[in-house]
Design an enzyme around this catalytic site. Structure first.
Site, PDB file in Angstrom:
ATOM      1  N   SER A 178       0.796  -1.233   0.000  1.00 10.84           N
ATOM      2  CA  SER A 178       0.000   0.000   0.000  1.00 10.84           C
ATOM      3  C   SER A 178       0.826   1.280   0.000  1.00 10.84           C
ATOM      4  O   SER A 178       0.256   2.364  -0.191  1.00 10.84           O
ATOM      5  CB  SER A 178      -0.928   0.022   1.208  1.00 10.84           C
ATOM      6  OG  SER A 178      -1.904  -0.959   1.077  1.00 10.84           O
ATOM      7  N   LYS A 226       0.246   3.507  -2.923  1.00 14.50           N
ATOM      8  CA  LYS A 226      -1.029   4.179  -3.223  1.00 14.50           C
ATOM      9  C   LYS A 226      -0.936   5.704  -3.388  1.00 14.50           C
ATOM     10  O   LYS A 226      -1.489   6.250  -4.338  1.00 14.50           O
ATOM     11  CB  LYS A 226      -2.073   3.792  -2.168  1.00 14.50           C
ATOM     12  CG  LYS A 226      -2.470   2.312  -2.249  1.00 14.50           C
ATOM     13  CD  LYS A 226      -3.318   1.878  -1.069  1.00 14.50           C
ATOM     14  CE  LYS A 226      -3.732   0.420  -1.188  1.00 14.50           C
ATOM     15  NZ  LYS A 226      -4.481  -0.044   0.005  1.00 14.50           N
ATOM     16  N   TYR A 241      -4.370   4.401   7.938  1.00 20.92           N
ATOM     17  CA  TYR A 241      -5.669   3.745   8.111  1.00 20.92           C
ATOM     18  C   TYR A 241      -6.329   4.112   9.425  1.00 20.92           C
ATOM     19  O   TYR A 241      -6.376   5.272   9.796  1.00 20.92           O
ATOM     20  CB  TYR A 241      -5.520   2.222   7.958  1.00 20.92           C
ATOM     21  CG  TYR A 241      -4.938   1.864   6.634  1.00 20.92           C
ATOM     22  CD1 TYR A 241      -5.607   2.195   5.468  1.00 20.92           C
ATOM     23  CD2 TYR A 241      -3.714   1.235   6.534  1.00 20.92           C
ATOM     24  CE1 TYR A 241      -5.070   1.898   4.233  1.00 20.92           C
ATOM     25  CE2 TYR A 241      -3.171   0.923   5.304  1.00 20.92           C
ATOM     26  CZ  TYR A 241      -3.860   1.261   4.169  1.00 20.92           C
ATOM     27  OH  TYR A 241      -3.321   0.973   2.970  1.00 20.92           O
ATOM     28  N   VAL A 295       1.458  -3.612   3.985  1.00 19.21           N
ATOM     29  CA  VAL A 295       1.481  -4.872   4.728  1.00 19.21           C
ATOM     30  C   VAL A 295       2.759  -5.681   4.506  1.00 19.21           C
ATOM     31  O   VAL A 295       2.975  -6.688   5.172  1.00 19.21           O
ATOM     32  CB  VAL A 295       0.241  -5.759   4.424  1.00 19.21           C
ATOM     33  CG1 VAL A 295      -1.017  -5.124   4.987  1.00 19.21           C
ATOM     34  CG2 VAL A 295       0.114  -6.043   2.949  1.00 19.21           C
TER      35      VAL A 295
HETATM   36  O1  DON Z   1      -4.926  -5.012  -1.220  1.00 21.16           O
HETATM   37  C1  DON Z   1      -4.165  -5.708  -0.542  1.00 21.16           C
HETATM   38  O2  DON Z   1      -4.602  -6.576   0.176  1.00 21.16           O
HETATM   39  C2  DON Z   1      -2.669  -5.507  -0.544  1.00 21.16           C
HETATM   40  N1  DON Z   1      -2.114  -5.912  -1.726  1.00 21.16           N
HETATM   41  C3  DON Z   1      -2.232  -4.146  -0.165  1.00 21.16           C
HETATM   42  C4  DON Z   1      -2.625  -3.868   1.220  1.00 21.16           C
HETATM   43  C5  DON Z   1      -1.766  -3.021   2.067  1.00 21.16           C
HETATM   44  O3  DON Z   1      -0.567  -2.944   2.018  1.00 21.16           O
HETATM   45  C6  DON Z   1      -2.555  -2.358   3.102  1.00 21.16           C
HETATM   46  N2  DON Z   1      -1.739  -1.626   3.985  1.00 21.16           N
HETATM   47  N3  DON Z   1      -1.424  -1.654   5.081  1.00 21.16           N
END
Ligand code: DON
Length: 343
Positions: free
Chosen positions: A83, A86, A260, A278
């Site tokens: 993320s 983003k 978040y 993540v």
């Molecule tokens: O959409 C997802 O599940 C992941 N590829 C990205 C999520 C992410 O990194 C959320 N952040 N903390």
């Protein structure tokens, strides 16, 4: 060119520069040692490939707007950006469409909910912000390109400009993301149902999975942050990564939505625009001063790197980095670094 004898003027200059910045390197080493044994948190495993990360990996990097680089620990260890991609994609969408068009498709309101929450702003018929999954998929949908290959090429170009090097997609993570990404697919189709995204959304989802699977290291995150801190100019390559007028848009959403459901507390305690992923990465920006990149895979319940949060909190308090410190943050750092912009 003047000859530099050992102990000559050039050596003196290099020596004084090194000692001027050494205390900061020592601070980063100290923080690394202080937090490396923290065993809280859990490596993400909802995408099977992410579970392969070593929980001990821990890198801290800081890159200043005048190009000073401080890399400590596993700051060259590659991991997927997830993320953290983003806000950088949001910047590209702004360049591709302009502010007003983008804001018709994605809002800038924090949700206070988890990153993968299935919540949409029904009043304005758009996802709440570009940093939750729904908004990031809608943002990916806005990225121009004559075909999918061209959109992927542009995606890699964005990250090449911000990091200053060629970047690659981790195919194993990408495949793992797309085969397990049912929730993201559901969010995308819900948005398609409401007319929030175009009918090429399946392709845009693939682009979203690709952006999450780009390989970076903590040093890259610091350069990316420093580029935003430096009004869009990469301080190491001097290349413009994003039109200057959109830097404040990107930093604003990072400030209000980047962490978040921890975003409010982060703004209160750390006071910096930032984004977590993540994979264990955090990219934080000290506007006009530096970028901070941290990598440590174990995450707290909100999906933010446990050690990453601790290091950022301590850096912010030790160096007075909070945006509102004494009314306007960063003076302590200015004194220590005698920063000059590299533009
Ligand atoms: O959409 C997802 O599940 C992941 N590829 C990205 C999520 C992410 O990194 C959320 N952040 N903390």
């Amino acid at each position: 060119m003047a000859e530099n004898k050992p102990g000559g003027a050039l050596d003196d200059l290099i020596g004084s520069l090194k000692s001027a910045v050494a205390p900061f390197r020592a601070t980063l080493n100290e923080l690394h040692a202080k937090y490396r044994d923290v065993a809280d948190g859990k490596v993400a495993d909802y995408i099977p490939e992410l579970a392969l990360a070593d929980p001990k990996w821990f890198g801290i990097s800081v890159v200043t707007v005048d190009g000073q680089v401080f890399d400590v620990g596993d700051s060259g260890q590659l991991f997927t950006v997830q993320s953290v991609s983003k806000p950088f994609m949001f910047g590209q969408a702004l360049e591709d469409h302009g502010r007003e068009e983008v804001l018709k498709k994605v809002g800038v309101e924090p949700t206070g909910e988890a990153f993968n929450a299935i919540v949409l702003d029904e009043q304005s018929n758009r996802p709440f912000n570009p940093l939750v999954n729904a908004g990031a998929i809608a943002t990916a949908d806005l990225i121009h390109g004559k075909d999918f290959a061209d959109r992927v090429k542009r995606l890699l170009g964005i990250f090449r400009r911000y990091t200053g090097r060629e970047v690659y997609i981790d195919n194993a993570v990408f495949m793992s993301e797309r085969t397990t990404g049912h929730r993201n697919r559901a969010i995308a189709h819900l948005m398609l149902n409401f007319g929030m995204v175009s009918d090429r959304v399946e392709e845009s989802l693939e682009l979203y999975f690709q952006e999450c699977s780009i390989l970076v290291h903590a040093h890259d995150l610091a350069v990316m942050g420093a580029t935003l801190a430096n009004a869009g100019v990469n301080p190491l390559t001097h290349e413009l990564a994003i039109e200057q007028q959109y830097v404040k848009d990107v930093l604003s959403v990072m400030f209000s939505c980047g962490m978040y459901d921890y975003a409010g507390e982060w703004a209160y305690r750390v006071g910096l625009p930032a984004k977590s992923g993540v994979g264990g990465g955090i990219c934080a920006v000290v506007p006009g001063r530096c970028g901070i990149g941290i990598f440590s895979p174990p995450l707290d319940a909100r999906g933010n790197s446990v050690r990453g949060i601790k290091v950022c909190e301590e850096l912010s308090s030790r160096f007075g980095l909070h945006a509102f410190e004494l009314g306007f943050g960063g003076q302590v750092m200015d004194e220590q670094f005698r920063l000059r912009k590299s533009r």
